[in-house]
Scaffold this active site. Structure first.
Site, mmCIF file in Angstrom:
data_model
loop_
_atom_site.group_PDB
_atom_site.id
_atom_site.type_symbol
_atom_site.label_atom_id
_atom_site.label_comp_id
_atom_site.label_asym_id
_atom_site.label_seq_id
_atom_site.Cartn_x
_atom_site.Cartn_y
_atom_site.Cartn_z
ATOM 1 N N GLU A 3 -51.862 1.711 -22.192
ATOM 2 C CA GLU A 3 -50.731 1.353 -21.328
ATOM 3 C C GLU A 3 -49.906 0.333 -22.098
ATOM 4 O O GLU A 3 -50.337 -0.806 -22.267
ATOM 5 C CB GLU A 3 -51.249 0.729 -20.029
ATOM 6 C CG GLU A 3 -52.069 1.652 -19.170
ATOM 7 C CD GLU A 3 -51.226 2.731 -18.525
ATOM 8 O OE1 GLU A 3 -50.028 2.492 -18.279
ATOM 9 O OE2 GLU A 3 -51.749 3.829 -18.282
ATOM 10 N N CYS A 43 -44.316 -5.112 -17.617
ATOM 11 C CA CYS A 43 -44.023 -3.891 -18.372
ATOM 12 C C CYS A 43 -43.019 -2.997 -17.637
ATOM 13 O O CYS A 43 -42.489 -2.065 -18.230
ATOM 14 C CB CYS A 43 -45.297 -3.123 -18.662
ATOM 15 S SG CYS A 43 -46.170 -2.615 -17.180
HETATM 16 P P1 NAP Z 1 -50.856 -7.980 -26.793
HETATM 17 O O1 NAP Z 1 -50.446 -9.120 -27.638
HETATM 18 O O2 NAP Z 1 -50.755 -6.613 -27.343
HETATM 19 O O3 NAP Z 1 -52.348 -8.297 -26.313
HETATM 20 C C1 NAP Z 1 -53.039 -7.450 -25.440
HETATM 21 C C2 NAP Z 1 -54.529 -7.662 -25.618
HETATM 22 O O4 NAP Z 1 -54.938 -7.181 -26.904
HETATM 23 C C3 NAP Z 1 -54.949 -9.135 -25.567
HETATM 24 O O5 NAP Z 1 -56.186 -9.243 -24.919
HETATM 25 C C4 NAP Z 1 -55.073 -9.455 -27.042
HETATM 26 O O6 NAP Z 1 -55.874 -10.579 -27.301
HETATM 27 C C5 NAP Z 1 -55.713 -8.189 -27.541
HETATM 28 N N1 NAP Z 1 -55.704 -8.004 -29.002
HETATM 29 C C6 NAP Z 1 -54.907 -8.590 -29.919
HETATM 30 N N2 NAP Z 1 -55.209 -8.111 -31.155
HETATM 31 C C7 NAP Z 1 -56.206 -7.219 -31.001
HETATM 32 C C8 NAP Z 1 -56.954 -6.384 -31.909
HETATM 33 N N3 NAP Z 1 -56.720 -6.392 -33.222
HETATM 34 N N4 NAP Z 1 -57.909 -5.573 -31.408
HETATM 35 C C9 NAP Z 1 -58.152 -5.542 -30.084
HETATM 36 N N5 NAP Z 1 -57.491 -6.317 -29.177
HETATM 37 C C10 NAP Z 1 -56.524 -7.139 -29.630
HETATM 38 O O7 NAP Z 1 -50.026 -7.983 -25.422
HETATM 39 P P2 NAP Z 1 -49.664 -9.207 -24.480
HETATM 40 O O8 NAP Z 1 -48.642 -10.060 -25.149
HETATM 41 O O9 NAP Z 1 -50.905 -9.848 -23.969
HETATM 42 O O10 NAP Z 1 -49.007 -8.420 -23.259
HETATM 43 C C11 NAP Z 1 -47.688 -8.007 -23.264
HETATM 44 C C12 NAP Z 1 -47.553 -6.531 -23.558
HETATM 45 O O11 NAP Z 1 -48.369 -5.781 -22.668
HETATM 46 C C13 NAP Z 1 -46.144 -6.039 -23.327
HETATM 47 O O12 NAP Z 1 -45.748 -5.162 -24.341
HETATM 48 C C14 NAP Z 1 -46.233 -5.345 -21.984
HETATM 49 O O13 NAP Z 1 -45.224 -4.409 -21.751
HETATM 50 C C15 NAP Z 1 -47.590 -4.735 -22.074
HETATM 51 N N6 NAP Z 1 -48.089 -4.425 -20.742
HETATM 52 C C16 NAP Z 1 -48.214 -3.110 -20.379
HETATM 53 C C17 NAP Z 1 -48.644 -2.785 -19.106
HETATM 54 C C18 NAP Z 1 -48.826 -1.356 -18.687
HETATM 55 O O14 NAP Z 1 -49.507 -1.109 -17.689
HETATM 56 N N7 NAP Z 1 -48.262 -0.404 -19.394
HETATM 57 C C19 NAP Z 1 -48.931 -3.795 -18.193
HETATM 58 C C20 NAP Z 1 -48.782 -5.105 -18.601
HETATM 59 C C21 NAP Z 1 -48.371 -5.409 -19.877
HETATM 60 P P3 NAP Z 1 -55.188 -12.058 -27.323
HETATM 61 O O15 NAP Z 1 -54.424 -12.246 -26.092
HETATM 62 O O16 NAP Z 1 -56.349 -12.944 -27.329
HETATM 63 O O17 NAP Z 1 -54.336 -12.079 -28.539
#
Ligand code: NAP
Length: 496
Positions: free
Chosen positions: A260, A294
């Site tokens: 997602e 999102c």
């Molecule tokens: P993110 O930076 O991609 O982080 C998401 C998760 O992935 C966090 O738990 C992060 O850990 C973890 N992560 C980082 N590097 C990783 C790796 N190499 N391997 C595995 N996991 C890893 O996203 P965010 O800034 O938290 O959230 C914002 C994004 O989420 C936006 O693009 C938004 O649109 C999207 N989103 C989508 C939905 C949907 O349902 N489609 C809903 C909400 C948000 P850390 O936080 O500890 O770095």
């Protein structure tokens, strides 16, 4: 568990939680080295574990062992029903955690808790998805005479990687369906908001989920990397940004991937639309949760005949919003998740303004707070138009025709879209041509009912959540085929 405990800058278990990580059925209460801060001012609010690859390995192995213990569907369903009830009972505690460690206002946090209870209730109710079928072997020459059926089996250990912006309900959207389908789940919540996931795990254990069927490992990208690359993990259910998604897809190996991702969501406003209703919905959709959603409205394509009127209304609505502390019930827009994130948005808006864009309101930052910003005349290649802003910024663009609006809307990956028009035929024609996971007629992209199929196309996602769709994704059909002894004999005769 009713009050948010004050934190006194020491590595103690915070918020009245039983521990700062849940590994192999045990709460970790010592060695909590990872500080969690309030985005409002960066003050510490709690401590959790900084789990390393060894902890992740222990969690995955214990989860795999837990899968060998029977936990029948009726017990899974009852545990999730009970968890939904406990979430409602503990609503004040859970909302307090969300708005203390995260960026949501108290009102937004309370709404998320209500949705989490609903997600768990829907998970319990989704058991019918797990029905199998008798197979029609008789319908082919090679199948004739055989009998059989398929049932839906769990995948195994599911890795659930979640973002900061809905730190409770997006965990529930993975954990509820995964457990109902009979899996074990290891959650790696966002580093910024781990307590919300730990609180949900505590509730699930109280509700009867067996220890080690659920684990919560805390830490940053390295912890997530250790989890998604672990050979004992069968599937990765990820919600987050496209850059992290690309890394996981490259590194996870041959595992089922459910993703997602983000959305640069457009809304089309036709010449005959109710402008007051459209502007009101756009303001709520663009600036709620400080745009960190999102489904946020990022691009508005307005028929040239109503562009000025719509812009005036959106600008007035944005100016009327109260930017302020999360705990003030009158606040409409709280902080971003960090000052660095607010500074990133400031830089993107600054670059657009330098390229000729006009700001009608906002374009201003105070620490982690970014004021609701309405832009026009944005250069077509500006980040605020072509990338997901994930902040309180909306761009309004006049369009000469519906065809131009649809083409522009489809020019970037969108999770969902909205179209405002009073003409049903136009709404359906536009909906047919928009490429997104959902089209909302007379509403914006920011509409999600937790039971509906949810996800995007292109760079916005792989697969669908929305409870029963996630249950389906987190299970696979397994067939049983019965070959009658008489068939064996005839096969033997044929091969002799
Ligand atoms: P993110 O930076 O991609 O982080 C998401 C998760 O992935 C966090 O738990 C992060 O850990 C973890 N992560 C980082 N590097 C990783 C790796 N190499 N391997 C595995 N996991 C890893 O996203 P965010 O800034 O938290 O959230 C914002 C994004 O989420 C936006 O693009 C938004 O649109 C999207 N989103 C989508 C939905 C949907 O349902 N489609 C809903 C909400 C948000 P850390 O936080 O500890 O770095």
């Amino acid at each position: 568990m009713t009050a948010v405990a004050a934190v006194t800058a020491s590595a103690e278990v915070s918020f009245g939680l039983p521990g700062g990580a849940l590994v192999a059925g045990e709460w970790q209460t010592g060695g909590l080295t990872a500080e969690v801060t309030d985005p409002h001012d960066g003050a510490p609010v709690g401590w959790v574990a900084g789990n390393d690859a060894a902890d992740v390995d222990a969690a995955v192995r214990a989860a795999a062992r837990a899968l060998t213990e029977p936990w029948p569907l009726w017990q899974r369903r009852e545990a999730l029903e009970e968890a939904a009830r406990l979430v409602r009972d503990e609503a004040a505690w859970l909302a307090g955690i969300i708005h203390t460690e995260g960026s949501k206002t108290v009102v937004e946090a309370e709404q998320e808790v209500r949705r989490c209870a609903e997600t768990l209730r829907l998970s319990a109710a989704a058991s019918t998805v797990l029905r199998g079928e008798v197979l029609e072997f008789d319908d082919s020459d090679r199948g004739a005479g055989k009998r059989g059926w398929f049932v839906r089996e769990p995948l195994g250990v599911v890795a659930a990687i979640t973002p900061f912006n809905d730190p409770l309900n997006l965990v529930a959207h993975k954990v509820g369906p995964a457990l109902l389908a009979g899996n074990a789940v290891v959650v790696k919540p966002a580093e910024a908001t781990p307590h919300s996931a730990l609180a949900l795990a505590a509730v699930l254990l109280r509700a009867g989920v067996p220890a080690a069927r659920i684990a919560v490992v805390c830490g940053g990208g390295e912890t997530g990397h250790a989890l998604v690359t672990h050979p004992g993990v069968a599937a990765v259910s990820f919600t987050g940004g496209p850059a992290t998604a690309a890394r996981i897809a490259a590194e996870a190996g041959p595992k089922k991937l459910l993703m997602e991702l983000g959305g640069n969501n457009p809304v089309i406003v036709c010449g005959d639309a109710d402008l007051d209703a459209a502007a009101d919905a756009i303001v709520r959709g663009a600036f709620g949760c400080a745009g960190q959603n999102c489904l946020s409205v990022q691009r508005v394509y307005a028929d040239a005949s109503i562009h000025e009127g719509l812009l005036t209304r959106i600008t007035a609505g944005a100016r009327a919003l109260k930017v302020g502390p999360k705990t003030d019930r009158a606040t409409d827009v709280g902080p971003m998740i960090s000052e660095a994130e607010a500074a990133r948005v400031e830089a993107w808006v600054g670059a657009a303004l330098a390229g000729g864009a006009r700001a009608h309101t906002g374009a201003r930052r105070d620490g982690a707070y970014y004021h609701p910003t309405v832009l026009t005349d944005v250069p077509p290649d500006a980040d605020v138009l072509v990338r997901e802003v994930f902040g309180p910024v909306v761009t309004v663009v006049p369009v000469a025709s519906t065809a131009a609006a649809v083409a522009a809307a489809n020019s970037a990956p969108a999770m969902q879209t909205g179209v405002f028009t009073g003409v049903l035929d136009d709404a359906l024609s536009i909906a047919d041509r928009l490429h997104a996971g959902a089209v909302v007629v007379n509403g914006t992209s920011d509409v999600r009912i937790d039971s509906m199929p949810f996800g995007g196309f292109k760079g916005s996602g792989i697969g669908r959540e929305g409870v029963r769709f996630a249950v389906e994704a987190m299970s696979e059909p397994k067939s049983t085929i019965i070959i009658a002894a008489s068939q064996h004999q005839s096969t033997v005769k044929r091969t002799q």
